[in-house]
Each structure stands twice: as C-alpha cells, then as structure tokens.
Motif scaffolding. Sequence first.
Motif, PDB file in Angstrom:
ATOM      1  N   MET A   1       0.846  -1.184   0.000  1.00 12.01           N
ATOM      2  CA  MET A   1       0.000   0.000   0.000  1.00 12.01           C
ATOM      3  C   MET A   1       0.889   1.244   0.000  1.00 12.01           C
ATOM      4  O   MET A   1       1.901   1.311   0.682  1.00 12.01           O
ATOM      5  CB  MET A   1      -0.916  -0.029   1.215  1.00 12.01           C
ATOM      6  N   LEU A   2       0.495   2.224  -0.758  1.00 10.91           N
ATOM      7  CA  LEU A   2       1.238   3.461  -0.930  1.00 10.91           C
ATOM      8  C   LEU A   2       1.067   4.356   0.303  1.00 10.91           C
ATOM      9  O   LEU A   2      -0.054   4.585   0.763  1.00 10.91           O
ATOM     10  CB  LEU A   2       0.722   4.177  -2.176  1.00 10.91           C
ATOM     11  N   ASP A   3       2.181   4.862   0.833  1.00  9.34           N
ATOM     12  CA  ASP A   3       2.135   5.766   1.984  1.00  9.34           C
ATOM     13  C   ASP A   3       1.918   7.193   1.481  1.00  9.34           C
ATOM     14  O   ASP A   3       2.819   7.807   0.916  1.00  9.34           O
ATOM     15  CB  ASP A   3       3.433   5.670   2.790  1.00  9.34           C
ATOM     16  N   THR A   4       0.728   7.713   1.690  1.00  4.25           N
ATOM     17  CA  THR A   4       0.379   9.049   1.211  1.00  4.25           C
ATOM     18  C   THR A   4       0.500  10.111   2.310  1.00  4.25           C
ATOM     19  O   THR A   4       0.050  11.236   2.121  1.00  4.25           O
ATOM     20  CB  THR A   4      -1.048   9.046   0.640  1.00  4.25           C
ATOM     21  N   THR A   8      -0.890  14.146   2.478  1.00  6.01           N
ATOM     22  CA  THR A   8      -1.945  14.618   3.385  1.00  6.01           C
ATOM     23  C   THR A   8      -1.391  15.629   4.386  1.00  6.01           C
ATOM     24  O   THR A   8      -2.077  16.583   4.739  1.00  6.01           O
ATOM     25  CB  THR A   8      -2.649  13.452   4.101  1.00  6.01           C
ATOM     26  N   ARG A   9      -0.156  15.443   4.823  1.00  5.70           N
ATOM     27  CA  ARG A   9       0.457  16.427   5.726  1.00  5.70           C
ATOM     28  C   ARG A   9       0.633  17.772   5.036  1.00  5.70           C
ATOM     29  O   ARG A   9       0.392  18.820   5.637  1.00  5.70           O
ATOM     30  CB  ARG A   9       1.818  15.932   6.206  1.00  5.70           C
ATOM     31  N   ALA A  10       1.074  17.747   3.783  1.00  2.00           N
ATOM     32  CA  ALA A  10       1.271  18.998   3.046  1.00  2.00           C
ATOM     33  C   ALA A  10      -0.048  19.748   2.888  1.00  2.00           C
ATOM     34  O   ALA A  10      -0.103  20.969   3.068  1.00  2.00           O
ATOM     35  CB  ALA A  10       1.899  18.709   1.680  1.00  2.00           C
ATOM     36  N   VAL A  11      -1.108  19.024   2.587  1.00  5.16           N
ATOM     37  CA  VAL A  11      -2.415  19.678   2.433  1.00  5.16           C
ATOM     38  C   VAL A  11      -2.950  20.138   3.779  1.00  5.16           C
ATOM     39  O   VAL A  11      -3.534  21.226   3.878  1.00  5.16           O
ATOM     40  CB  VAL A  11      -3.418  18.760   1.699  1.00  5.16           C
ATOM     41  N   ASP A  12      -2.740  19.355   4.811  1.00  2.78           N
ATOM     42  CA  ASP A  12      -3.186  19.787   6.141  1.00  2.78           C
ATOM     43  C   ASP A  12      -2.485  21.086   6.543  1.00  2.78           C
ATOM     44  O   ASP A  12      -3.103  21.986   7.115  1.00  2.78           O
ATOM     45  CB  ASP A  12      -2.928  18.699   7.177  1.00  2.78           C
ATOM     46  N   HIS A  13      -1.203  21.190   6.224  1.00  7.53           N
ATOM     47  CA  HIS A  13      -0.458  22.415   6.523  1.00  7.53           C
ATOM     48  C   HIS A  13      -1.013  23.593   5.724  1.00  7.53           C
ATOM     49  O   HIS A  13      -1.231  24.686   6.268  1.00  7.53           O
ATOM     50  CB  HIS A  13       1.032  22.212   6.215  1.00  7.53           C
ATOM     51  N   LEU A  81      -4.652   6.717  -5.096  1.00 13.01           N
ATOM     52  CA  LEU A  81      -3.322   6.767  -5.706  1.00 13.01           C
ATOM     53  C   LEU A  81      -2.701   5.382  -5.753  1.00 13.01           C
ATOM     54  O   LEU A  81      -2.815   4.615  -4.796  1.00 13.01           O
ATOM     55  CB  LEU A  81      -2.405   7.715  -4.921  1.00 13.01           C
ATOM     56  N   ARG A  82      -2.030   5.106  -6.871  1.00 10.15           N
ATOM     57  CA  ARG A  82      -1.455   3.768  -7.050  1.00 10.15           C
ATOM     58  C   ARG A  82       0.057   3.763  -7.125  1.00 10.15           C
ATOM     59  O   ARG A  82       0.686   2.760  -6.832  1.00 10.15           O
ATOM     60  CB  ARG A  82      -2.021   3.130  -8.316  1.00 10.15           C
TER      61      ARG A  82
END
Length: 103
Positions: A1-4, A8-13, A81-82
């Motif tokens: 599984m891809l670690d995204t 998500t951290r960048a968007v949360d920031h 995302l793949r």
Amino acid sequence: MLDTTPLTRAVDHFADRLRAAPQSRLQRGAAAEALALARELALRAQRIENPEGVPREMPDAGMFASADQITVAVHDLALVLRTEAELAEALVLVEEAQKRAGV
C-alpha cells in the motif's frame, strides 16, 4: 500500500495556513488557488477511479470553505493513488499552489 502521509500532511499544513489567513489574503487570491488545487486533486481522483467517466467539477463553496475543500479532495485522492509517481505529482501541485497562494 502506498504511503500518502507526505501528501496529506502537506495539504493539512496548507489548509491550516488558509484557516489562519486574514480575509484580505483569501480575497487576494489564496482562496482561488486553494479552489483550483481542490478541483485538480478531485479531477485526478476521478480519473483514477473511473477513467471513462465524465468528471464532475468541485463547486465553489466560498473562500472560507477553501481549506476544507482541499482537505476533502486530497483525502479522496490519497485513497486511490497507485504509484509513487502519482503521489509525487500531487505533492508538487500542493507545494506550488501554496507558494502561489502566499500562505
């Protein structure tokens, strides 16, 4: 599984910076940048999930909703995302949008 997580951290920031930004900054283009990013992330998620489908455009819910819209869009994208390449492209989009937004 891809670690995204980096995405998500960048968007949360970015979303946190938008929420803390004064209304004048949002009006000068930060909210528009966020909406454009949310629309692009949503479009990418739709294309991955259903390549033959007709994409739907995320509506403009107003400048005060822009932080929430990028958050929702990135979480939808993160689920589908793949590849590392798709992840890297999305991360660049986020970083560039935040720079243009000036937050």
